[in-house]
Design a protein around this motif. Structure first.
Motif, short mmCIF file in Angstrom:
data_model
loop_
_atom_site.label_atom_id
_atom_site.label_comp_id
_atom_site.label_asym_id
_atom_site.label_seq_id
_atom_site.Cartn_x
_atom_site.Cartn_y
_atom_site.Cartn_z
N ARG A 1 3.95 -2.69 -9.36
CA ARG A 1 4.62 -1.70 -8.53
C ARG A 1 6.14 -1.84 -8.63
O ARG A 1 6.87 -0.91 -8.37
CB ARG A 1 4.26 -1.90 -7.04
CG ARG A 1 2.78 -1.83 -6.71
CD ARG A 1 2.25 -0.42 -6.90
NE ARG A 1 0.91 -0.24 -6.35
CZ ARG A 1 -0.20 -0.73 -6.86
NH1 ARG A 1 -0.15 -1.45 -7.97
NH2 ARG A 1 -1.37 -0.51 -6.29
N ASP A 2 6.59 -3.07 -8.97
CA ASP A 2 8.01 -3.38 -8.91
C ASP A 2 8.46 -4.08 -10.18
O ASP A 2 9.44 -4.83 -10.17
CB ASP A 2 8.27 -4.32 -7.72
CG ASP A 2 7.48 -5.62 -7.84
OD1 ASP A 2 6.50 -5.66 -8.62
OD2 ASP A 2 7.83 -6.60 -7.16
N ARG B 1 6.10 -12.26 -2.17
CA ARG B 1 6.61 -11.55 -3.36
C ARG B 1 7.48 -12.48 -4.20
O ARG B 1 7.40 -12.46 -5.42
CB ARG B 1 7.41 -10.31 -2.94
CG ARG B 1 6.60 -9.30 -2.14
CD ARG B 1 7.15 -7.91 -2.29
NE ARG B 1 6.94 -7.40 -3.62
CZ ARG B 1 5.82 -6.80 -4.02
NH1 ARG B 1 4.83 -6.61 -3.21
NH2 ARG B 1 5.71 -6.39 -5.27
N TYR C 1 -1.78 -10.50 -6.25
CA TYR C 1 -1.77 -10.12 -4.82
C TYR C 1 -3.20 -10.06 -4.29
O TYR C 1 -3.48 -10.47 -3.15
CB TYR C 1 -1.05 -8.78 -4.64
CG TYR C 1 0.43 -8.90 -4.94
CD1 TYR C 1 1.31 -9.32 -3.94
CD2 TYR C 1 0.94 -8.67 -6.21
CE1 TYR C 1 2.66 -9.47 -4.21
CE2 TYR C 1 2.28 -8.83 -6.49
CZ TYR C 1 3.14 -9.23 -5.49
OH TYR C 1 4.48 -9.40 -5.75
N ARG C 2 -4.10 -9.58 -5.14
CA ARG C 2 -5.51 -9.51 -4.72
C ARG C 2 -6.09 -10.91 -4.55
O ARG C 2 -6.86 -11.16 -3.61
CB ARG C 2 -6.33 -8.76 -5.78
CG ARG C 2 -6.07 -7.27 -5.79
CD ARG C 2 -6.87 -6.57 -6.87
NE ARG C 2 -6.64 -5.14 -6.78
CZ ARG C 2 -7.32 -4.33 -5.97
NH1 ARG C 2 -8.31 -4.79 -5.23
NH2 ARG C 2 -7.03 -3.06 -5.92
N ARG D 1 -2.48 3.27 1.60
CA ARG D 1 -1.92 2.21 0.76
C ARG D 1 -0.59 2.66 0.14
O ARG D 1 0.37 1.91 0.08
CB ARG D 1 -2.94 1.82 -0.32
CG ARG D 1 -2.74 0.44 -0.85
CD ARG D 1 -4.02 -0.35 -0.89
NE ARG D 1 -4.93 0.11 -1.92
CZ ARG D 1 -4.93 -0.35 -3.18
NH1 ARG D 1 -4.03 -1.25 -3.54
NH2 ARG D 1 -5.80 0.06 -4.03
N ASP E 1 2.82 0.67 0.61
CA ASP E 1 3.50 0.16 -0.60
C ASP E 1 4.88 0.77 -0.79
O ASP E 1 5.80 0.10 -1.26
CB ASP E 1 2.66 0.45 -1.86
CG ASP E 1 1.38 -0.39 -1.93
OD1 ASP E 1 1.27 -1.38 -1.18
OD2 ASP E 1 0.49 -0.06 -2.74
N SER F 1 -2.32 -4.73 0.97
CA SER F 1 -0.96 -4.21 1.22
C SER F 1 -0.25 -5.01 2.31
O SER F 1 0.98 -5.06 2.33
CB SER F 1 -1.02 -2.76 1.66
OG SER F 1 -1.29 -1.94 0.56
N ARG G 1 7.52 -0.33 2.42
CA ARG G 1 7.80 -1.73 2.80
C ARG G 1 9.26 -2.05 2.50
O ARG G 1 9.87 -1.45 1.59
CB ARG G 1 6.85 -2.68 2.08
CG ARG G 1 7.08 -2.77 0.60
CD ARG G 1 6.11 -3.75 -0.07
NE ARG G 1 6.24 -3.62 -1.51
CZ ARG G 1 5.25 -3.56 -2.37
NH1 ARG G 1 4.00 -3.65 -1.96
NH2 ARG G 1 5.49 -3.45 -3.65
N THR H 1 -0.24 -7.48 -12.67
CA THR H 1 0.24 -8.35 -11.59
C THR H 1 -0.50 -8.13 -10.27
O THR H 1 -0.47 -8.99 -9.39
CB THR H 1 1.75 -8.14 -11.35
OG1 THR H 1 1.97 -6.75 -11.06
CG2 THR H 1 2.56 -8.53 -12.57
O1 DC Z 1 -2.73 -2.43 -8.72
P1 DC Z 1 -3.67 -2.97 -7.64
O2 DC Z 1 -4.32 -1.90 -6.84
O3 DC Z 1 -4.64 -3.97 -8.15
O4 DC Z 1 -2.68 -3.75 -6.65
C1 DC Z 1 -3.15 -4.37 -5.50
C2 DC Z 1 -2.07 -4.39 -4.44
O5 DC Z 1 -1.04 -5.29 -4.82
C3 DC Z 1 -1.41 -3.07 -4.11
O6 DC Z 1 -1.67 -2.71 -2.76
C4 DC Z 1 0.05 -3.27 -4.27
C5 DC Z 1 0.22 -4.73 -4.56
N1 DC Z 1 1.08 -4.97 -5.72
C6 DC Z 1 2.41 -5.12 -5.47
O7 DC Z 1 2.84 -4.99 -4.33
N2 DC Z 1 3.25 -5.44 -6.49
C7 DC Z 1 2.78 -5.56 -7.74
N3 DC Z 1 3.64 -5.86 -8.74
C8 DC Z 1 1.41 -5.38 -8.01
C9 DC Z 1 0.59 -5.06 -6.97
#
Ligand code: DC
Length: 227
Positions: A137-138, A116, A42-43, A187, A191, A107, A194, A38
């Motif tokens: 992350r979530d 989100r 966000y990227r 980061r 993360d 971030s 927040r 996922t």
């Molecule tokens: O896993 P990554 O480094 O490619 O994630 C990029 C950014 O996206 C990271 O700073 C946190 C955010 N992210 C998030 O907040 N929730 C998610 N489910 C996936 C990534």
């Protein structure tokens, strides 16, 4: 709530560079499941905003972008280490999205509630189809709280910075370990502090510390839980 066994929905969360993507891909391959990272969503939003010189601090504008952006995630078209193709318009941005400017800004936009909500809804729709390993992350806390198996993969900031450093060098690019470590710590802080969907292990997640065991050992351990 009853959980499926073998697990049909697997949530895999953890901080940046903890090895989630490597584990998630191998696990999905071993089970014949879809692998969905996922973080690429966000990227992709961050990449578009930077390309169009949008003000990343303008929450309304960035939320509008997340609600309307057409991000296409397709099976990999090249054997260059990618897990999938990420296409925006007709441009393949799979690697562009991994560059330093996206790392430095992602971030900010992933802290916005509207961003989100827009992205989580899409992720949830895909996840509920099952036979999926969803990485983020979530995922275990917000996107798919009903996941049958939740893993939280952790590692120290130093170990994660070392892995990022080697990844960049292996691609033939220049890297500065101290700078990477500083950014990893920054980061993590954004993360996990927040207000919306902060990075944390779900109460019912299995927490694995990958500092102490190899990627292969982690995979063996997780596959054993699924079979
Ligand atoms: O896993 P990554 O480094 O490619 O994630 C990029 C950014 O996206 C990271 O700073 C946190 C955010 N992210 C998030 O907040 N929730 C998610 N489910 C996936 C990534």
């Amino acid at each position: 709530m009853t959980k499926n066994f073998p697990p049909l929905i697997i949530a895999l969360d953890g901080p940046a560079a903890s090895g989630k993507s490597t584990l998630g891909r191998s696990l999905a391959d071993a089970l014949g499941y879809l692998f969905f990272d996922t973080g690429v969503m966000y990227r992709a939003i961050t990449w578009i905003a930077l390309q169009h010189d949008m003000d990343l601090r303008d929450e309304m504008v960035i939320t509008g972008l997340a609600q309307n952006a057409q991000i296409d995630i397709r099976p990999p078209s090249k054997d260059d280490g990618r897990a999938c193709d990420v296409v925006i318009g007709d441009k393949d941005v799979t690697w562009d999205m991994r560059d330093g400017s996206v790392d430095a800004n992602v971030s900010i936009i992933s802290a916005y509630a509207g961003v989100r909500t827009a992205l989580s809804e899409q992720q949830r729709r895909i996840g509920l189809r099952g036979k999926v390993v969803m990485v983020g992350r979530d995922i275990g806390t917000v996107v798919l709280p009903e996941a049958d198996l939740k893993i939280y993969l952790d590692a120290s900031a130093e170990e994660r910075a070392k892995r990022r450093y080697h990844e960049i060098i292996a691609r033939g690019d220049q890297a500065d370990y101290d700078e990477i470590l500083k950014k990893v710590i920054e980061r993590d802080h954004i993360d996990s502090t927040r207000a919306v969907a902060p990075l944390r292990a779900a109460d019912d997640a299995l927490v694995i510390d990958s500092d102490k065991i190899s990627a292969e050992q982690v995979l063996t351990q997780v596959i054993a839980l699924c079979k």
